[in-house]
Design an enzyme around this catalytic site. Structure first.
Site, PDB file in Angstrom:
ATOM      1  N   THR A  60      45.628  53.699  99.396  1.00  0.00           N
ATOM      2  CA  THR A  60      45.292  53.881  97.986  1.00  0.00           C
ATOM      3  C   THR A  60      45.945  52.821  97.102  1.00  0.00           C
ATOM      4  OG1 THR A  60      45.509  55.393  96.118  1.00  0.00           O
ATOM      5  CG2 THR A  60      47.212  55.542  97.768  1.00  0.00           C
ATOM      6  N   SER A 106      52.523  60.779  92.817  1.00  0.00           N
ATOM      7  CA  SER A 106      52.335  62.176  93.237  1.00  0.00           C
ATOM      8  C   SER A 106      52.780  62.272  94.691  1.00  0.00           C
ATOM      9  CB  SER A 106      50.855  62.574  93.152  1.00  0.00           C
ATOM     10  OG  SER A 106      50.113  61.943  94.200  1.00  0.00           O
ATOM     11  N   TYR A 166      50.982  63.250  97.112  1.00  0.00           N
ATOM     12  CA  TYR A 166      49.901  62.621  97.899  1.00  0.00           C
ATOM     13  C   TYR A 166      50.098  61.099  97.974  1.00  0.00           C
ATOM     14  CZ  TYR A 166      45.728  59.852  98.291  1.00  0.00           C
ATOM     15  OH  TYR A 166      44.863  58.842  98.616  1.00  0.00           O
ATOM     16  N   HIS A 167      50.296  60.457  96.811  1.00  0.00           N
ATOM     17  CA  HIS A 167      50.461  59.000  96.815  1.00  0.00           C
ATOM     18  C   HIS A 167      51.723  58.592  97.602  1.00  0.00           C
ATOM     19  CE1 HIS A 167      47.604  59.252  93.330  1.00  0.00           C
ATOM     20  NE2 HIS A 167      47.151  58.148  93.866  1.00  0.00           N
ATOM     21  N   LYS A 188      50.984  58.097 101.223  1.00  0.00           N
ATOM     22  CA  LYS A 188      50.328  56.817 101.521  1.00  0.00           C
ATOM     23  C   LYS A 188      51.354  55.683 101.529  1.00  0.00           C
ATOM     24  CE  LYS A 188      46.024  58.226 101.718  1.00  0.00           C
ATOM     25  NZ  LYS A 188      45.093  58.038 102.817  1.00  0.00           N
TER      26      LYS A 188
END
Ligand code: NAD
Ligand code: USQ
Length: 421
Positions: free
Chosen positions: A148, A190, A192-193, A196
């Site tokens: 991302t 976040s 989620y980030h 990554k």
């Protein structure tokens, strides 16, 4: 057919499904592997795709009917069923793996302890299991991962963001200068980030230690829904998320317009983000598959973006076409009110990408889908209610993030810390 043998992990999802069809249409031998967790999260959250998506077996049957090409599929959890995954890989021995199989919503990853832990456990175990399994089996498979743009953060670098690596020069005590290319310092916004960002270190280690061939595509926000292949049969229609957890900004604005809901711009709308159309997502993956790095080279990192825009510019564009009202609502996320974003996408352009840019006419397709299925829209699911922290929760009026049902995907069951009274 002389195509490659390609395994698409997460091939039942929004990006994975059209990518599997695209690669199959090019003559590759495609197999999908997915644990169908995204469909279970729909049930857990009481949401559903705007488009009526068929079960995976019906989808692949429809594809064979219209294209004559067979796509096999397997249901395996790559984060938790390591042995099954290894056995499957040992049998298939793919030339390429395209890895989409992670929990990908930032708001979902910020709902609470259960979702934070699930996102980290699922995403990191999934990625690490792929790397370990390939290494364990001694396969020289090219791994293409969907990462991302969010790993770079949105603090406004002041220069064009490079593709993954930052050239630095350090002067030592003797005045000698040392040049290095280091992974761009991550600044995830976040949980989620964050996963990554951590994936990047796993890739760096295995590319270096085991000469694994890895491409990491730092993708921006994907908009649109249909591709040339998903349009070929109603049962091939792609997923379309519009809810406050999984819906991404432009697709949400188009759905909001369809039902006469004001466009929900968070905060000032000064956040600049990178965008790419789903049709270009599948083309970029094709380019990455066709251009693997050599064994022993560093991870090949490509920025998979077409353009950057501010959220309020997107809202204005949509409003100018649909006449929708724009509402500036309190931002549930901890993010800068304004940021600049200047991104290099030289690699993919050099490989032949001529990206679709956002222009009024190109939204027609997504506007048509939004209004065709508007009776399926649940208005209660539109607001984004997950606050990033206490400060943001206060900005939303002090509400707590909603609990989700504990399902099979919670690896540690219902364990939770008891807050002191
Ligand atoms: P999605 O949730 O629609 O698809 C992900 C798929 O992976 C789902 O079908 C899910 O069931 C599967 N999956 C998740 N964990 C798994 C596991 N442990 N084992 C097997 N299957 C598993 O998400 P998407 O929008 O298609 O995103 C795909 C990838 O692209 C993600 O990694 C995401 O981070 C990345 N990405 C997406 C966007 C976007 O705007 N959608 C933008 C940039 C990057
Ligand atoms: N936003 C609004 N209104 C909305 C929804 C979002 O103003 O109704 C704002 C958000 O506050 C944020 C921006 O729009 O500033 C983008 O939000 P988003 O939900 O569209 O995208 P994001 O959470 O960043 O995540 C999505 C995908 C994720 C992917 C990422 C790429 O869900 O998988 O990694 O885009 S990127 O943003 O480049 O990191």
């Amino acid at each position: 057919m002389n195509g490659k043998k390609i395994l698409v992990l997460g091939g039942d999802g929004f990006c994975g499904w059209p990518t599997a069809l695209h690669l199959s249409s090019l003559g590759h031998h495609v197999t999908i592997l997915d644990n169908l967790s995204r469909r279970r999260i729909d049930l857990e959250l009481g949401i559903r795709s705007l488009t009526p998506i068929e079960p995976i077996d019906i989808r692949v049957e429809a594809w064979e009917e219209v294209s004559g090409n067979r796509i096999d599929y397997a249901v395996i959890d790559i984060a938790r069923e390591y042995q099954e995954f290894c056995d499957f890989l040992a049998e298939l021995r793919p030339d390429t793996i395209v890895h989409f199989a992670e929990q990908r919503a930032a708001p979902y990853s910020m709902r609470g302890p259960k979702e934070k832990r699930y996102t980290v456990d699922n995403n990191l175990s999934a990625t690490h299991n792929v790397l370990v399994a390939l290494n364990d089996l001694g396969l020289d498979t090219h791994l293409v991962h969907l990462g991302t743009m969010g790993v770079y953060g949105y603090s406004g670098a002041g220069f064009e963001l490079p593709e993954g690596y930052l050239p630095v020069e350090v002067t030592d005590d003797q005045g000698q200068r040392h040049k290095r290319d280091i992974l761009y310092p991550t600044n995830p916004g976040s949980v989620y980030h964050l996963t990554k960002s951590l994936d990047q270190l796993l890739f760096q280690f295995y590319a270096n230690n085991d000469k694994m061939r890895i491409t990491d595509l730092h993708q921006g926000i994907v908009w649109g829904t249909q591709t040339d292949q998903t349009r070929r049969h109603p049962a091939l229609v792609n997923r379309f998320d519009y809810d406050g957890e999984y819906g991404t900004v432009l697709n949400r604005f188009l759905v909001e317009s369809a039902v006469g809901h004001p466009l929900t711009v968070h905060g000032t709308g000064g956040q600049t983000r990178a965008f790419i159309n789903i049709q270009d997502t599948v083309r970029c993956v094709e380019l990455a598959v066709n251009n693997p790095p050599a064994a022993g080279s560093p991870v090949k990192i490509l920025n998979q973006v077409a353009e950057t825009l501010r959220v309020k510019e997107l809202a204005q564009l949509v409003s100018s076409i649909t006449g929708a009202e724009i509402a500036y609502v309190p931002n549930p996320r901890k993010e800068a009110e304004e940021n600049e974003l200047n991104v290099s996408n030289r690699h993919l352009r050099a490989l032949g990408l001529d990206p679709i840019l956002l222009a009024a006419g190109l939204l027609d397709d997504t506007i048509e889908i939004s209004s065709r299925y508007k009776d399926r829209i649940n208005l209660d699911k539109i607001p984004a209610r997950t606050a990033w922290n206490e400060d943001r929760s206060n900005a939303l009026g002090g509400q707590e993030n909603a609990d989700t049902e504990s399902g099979d995907d919670d690896p540690q069951g219902q364990q939770q810390c008891q807050k002191a009274a």
